[in-house]
Design a protein around this motif. Structure first.
Motif, PDB file in Angstrom:
ATOM      1  N   LYS A   1       0.840  -1.204   0.000  1.00 51.07           N
ATOM      2  CA  LYS A   1       0.000   0.000   0.000  1.00 51.07           C
ATOM      3  C   LYS A   1       0.872   1.250   0.000  1.00 51.07           C
ATOM      4  CE  LYS A   1      -3.737  -2.197   2.667  1.00 51.07           C
ATOM      5  NZ  LYS A   1      -3.028  -3.482   2.897  1.00 51.07           N
ATOM      6  N   PRO A   2       0.409   2.328  -0.633  1.00 51.78           N
ATOM      7  CA  PRO A   2       1.136   3.594  -0.539  1.00 51.78           C
ATOM      8  C   PRO A   2       1.343   3.986   0.921  1.00 51.78           C
ATOM      9  CG  PRO A   2      -0.561   3.744  -2.222  1.00 51.78           C
ATOM     10  CD  PRO A   2      -0.781   2.433  -1.510  1.00 51.78           C
TER      11      PRO A   2
ATOM     12  N   ALA B   1       2.270   6.450  -3.907  1.00 53.75           N
ATOM     13  CA  ALA B   1       1.009   6.225  -4.635  1.00 53.75           C
ATOM     14  C   ALA B   1       1.266   6.367  -6.128  1.00 53.75           C
ATOM     15  CB  ALA B   1      -0.041   7.230  -4.178  1.00 53.75           C
TER      16      ALA B   1
ATOM     17  N   ASN C   1       0.931   8.512  -0.037  1.00 53.93           N
ATOM     18  CA  ASN C   1      -0.244   8.924  -0.808  1.00 53.93           C
ATOM     19  C   ASN C   1      -0.486  10.434  -0.720  1.00 53.93           C
ATOM     20  OD1 ASN C   1      -1.137   9.192   1.827  1.00 53.93           O
ATOM     21  ND2 ASN C   1      -3.134   8.263   1.449  1.00 53.93           N
ATOM     22  N   ARG C   2       0.476  11.168  -0.190  1.00 56.05           N
ATOM     23  CA  ARG C   2       0.352  12.624  -0.072  1.00 56.05           C
ATOM     24  C   ARG C   2       1.053  13.296  -1.254  1.00 56.05           C
ATOM     25  NH1 ARG C   2       2.680  16.454   4.826  1.00 56.05           N
ATOM     26  NH2 ARG C   2       1.563  18.372   4.229  1.00 56.05           N
TER      27      ARG C   2
ATOM     28  N   ARG D   1      -4.330  14.204  -0.837  1.00 59.35           N
ATOM     29  CA  ARG D   1      -4.141  12.773  -0.656  1.00 59.35           C
ATOM     30  C   ARG D   1      -4.751  12.029  -1.828  1.00 59.35           C
ATOM     31  NH1 ARG D   1      -0.905  11.517   4.022  1.00 59.35           N
ATOM     32  NH2 ARG D   1      -1.153  13.282   5.437  1.00 59.35           N
ATOM     33  N   VAL D   2      -4.094  10.956  -2.238  1.00 59.65           N
ATOM     34  CA  VAL D   2      -4.578  10.128  -3.332  1.00 59.65           C
ATOM     35  C   VAL D   2      -5.205   8.870  -2.766  1.00 59.65           C
ATOM     36  CG1 VAL D   2      -3.920   8.767  -5.342  1.00 59.65           C
ATOM     37  CG2 VAL D   2      -2.878  10.990  -4.962  1.00 59.65           C
ATOM     38  N   ASP D   3      -6.386   8.552  -3.261  1.00 59.51           N
ATOM     39  CA  ASP D   3      -7.066   7.308  -2.911  1.00 59.51           C
ATOM     40  C   ASP D   3      -7.554   6.686  -4.205  1.00 59.51           C
ATOM     41  OD1 ASP D   3      -8.424   5.206  -1.843  1.00 59.51           O
ATOM     42  OD2 ASP D   3      -9.975   6.388  -0.835  1.00 59.51           O
TER      43      ASP D   3
ATOM     44  N   MET E   1      -8.187  12.303  -5.973  1.00 57.57           N
ATOM     45  CA  MET E   1      -7.233  13.133  -5.264  1.00 57.57           C
ATOM     46  C   MET E   1      -8.017  14.267  -4.606  1.00 57.57           C
ATOM     47  SD  MET E   1      -3.879  15.192  -6.771  1.00 57.57           S
ATOM     48  CE  MET E   1      -3.353  13.763  -7.722  1.00 57.57           C
TER      49      MET E   1
END
Length: 285
Positions: free
Chosen positions: A139-140, A177, A226-227, A249-251, A255
């Motif tokens: 995971k990131p 990420a 993920n930032r 943040r990226v999910d 974003m």
């Protein structure tokens, strides 16, 4: 002020400072000659590896090539982490000691996805072969610490040395990420459309923002797990600069974060974007 209009108003005339996954045959990972374990690491080296990883009680540490088991036991007993050691030879055998567990396995069947920290104690020839798999499965934000083995052209975020009988190298990475590709900022109906085009190489990226018909470079780009951080810098008619600072943040394909305008102090507004096209940036094997 609507942020699409605000972005457009400050970026005109910008002169900013720039900023398939293909599976490798890793059959050799199962051969003892290629995965010789690093036995009996000095306690100073283990301490530095766990210090640089910032191990804590909320972490799940996975150790590849547990050797003398001391990384796993120290993480569990001194830092309160849940820790799993994957033995790549059968000489030690499986077992459970408090918050530490040990499993006999090989690299190809090891589940890495639950790790928040991954420690690697393998021969240097193995780590680059694992690189694409780690980037794809972890995971990131997952932290990776390796003893004496780098990851080829994936440069570490930190590198430390420990003099303990000889000079030991400790390498540290944070899994980034995936942000490569086009991102469309969600602007109100009728507002100026804004699109980001990002180009990524591991934890580094560059990019541009297209605001209406104007394309400008991004500055101060940083990718921390993920930032995602970047800025847009504008010069006014009198040479004054106005800077937009994005922190998000990226999910997955979304974003979301805030943007702050230096000229108005700490005032910030929310913004979000969706990935509209993505290219594969993972290293070729």
């Amino acid at each position: 002020m609507q942020y699409g209009t605000m972005i457009a108003s400050v970026v005109i005339g910008i002169s900013a400072a720039a900023l398939t996954l293909s599976q490798r045959d890793i059959a050799r990972e199962n051969h003892p000659a290629d995965t010789a374990l690093r036995h009996d690491l000095p306690s100073e080296v283990i301490s530095e590896m766990l210090r640089i990883a910032q191990v804590g009680p909320n972490d799940h540490l996975v150790d590849l090539g547990s050797g003398d088991r001391q990384i796993v036991l120290t993480a569990a007993q001194q830092f309160g982490a849940t820790a799993s050691g994957f033995n790549l030879s059968a000489e030690r055998g499986p077992g459970i000691i408090g918050r530490a567990s040990f499993i006999d396995t090989d690299l190809s069947s090891t589940d890495l996805g639950k790790a928040t920290i991954l420690t690697i104690s393998l021969l240097p020839s193995i780590s680059p072969a694992l690189r694409a798999r780690l980037l794809n499965e972890l995971k990131p934000g997952t932290r990776i610490v390796s003893h004496d083995a780098d990851m080829g052209d994936w440069k570490p975020d930190q590198h430390a040395t420990v003099d303990a009988g000889r000079l030991h190298h400790v390498y540290y990475w944070v899994v980034p990420a995936k942000v490569d590709g086009a991102w469309t900022i969600d602007t109100p109906a009728g507002d100026v459309p804004v699109q980001l085009m990002l180009r990524q190489t591991y934890q580094l990226f560059t990019g541009t923002a297209r605001v209406g018909e104007t394309t400008v470079p991004l500055g101060e780009t940083r990718l921390l797990g993920n930032r995602v951080l970047f800025s847009l810098i504008s010069r006014g008619d009198r040479g004054q600069e106005t800077t937009l600072r994005f922190d998000s943040r990226v999910d997955g394909k979304n974003m979301e974060g805030s943007v702050t305008v230096d000229a108005v102090g700490d005032q910030s507004i929310s913004w979000r974007a969706a990935n509209s096209s993505r290219s594969q940036w993972l290293p070729e094997n």
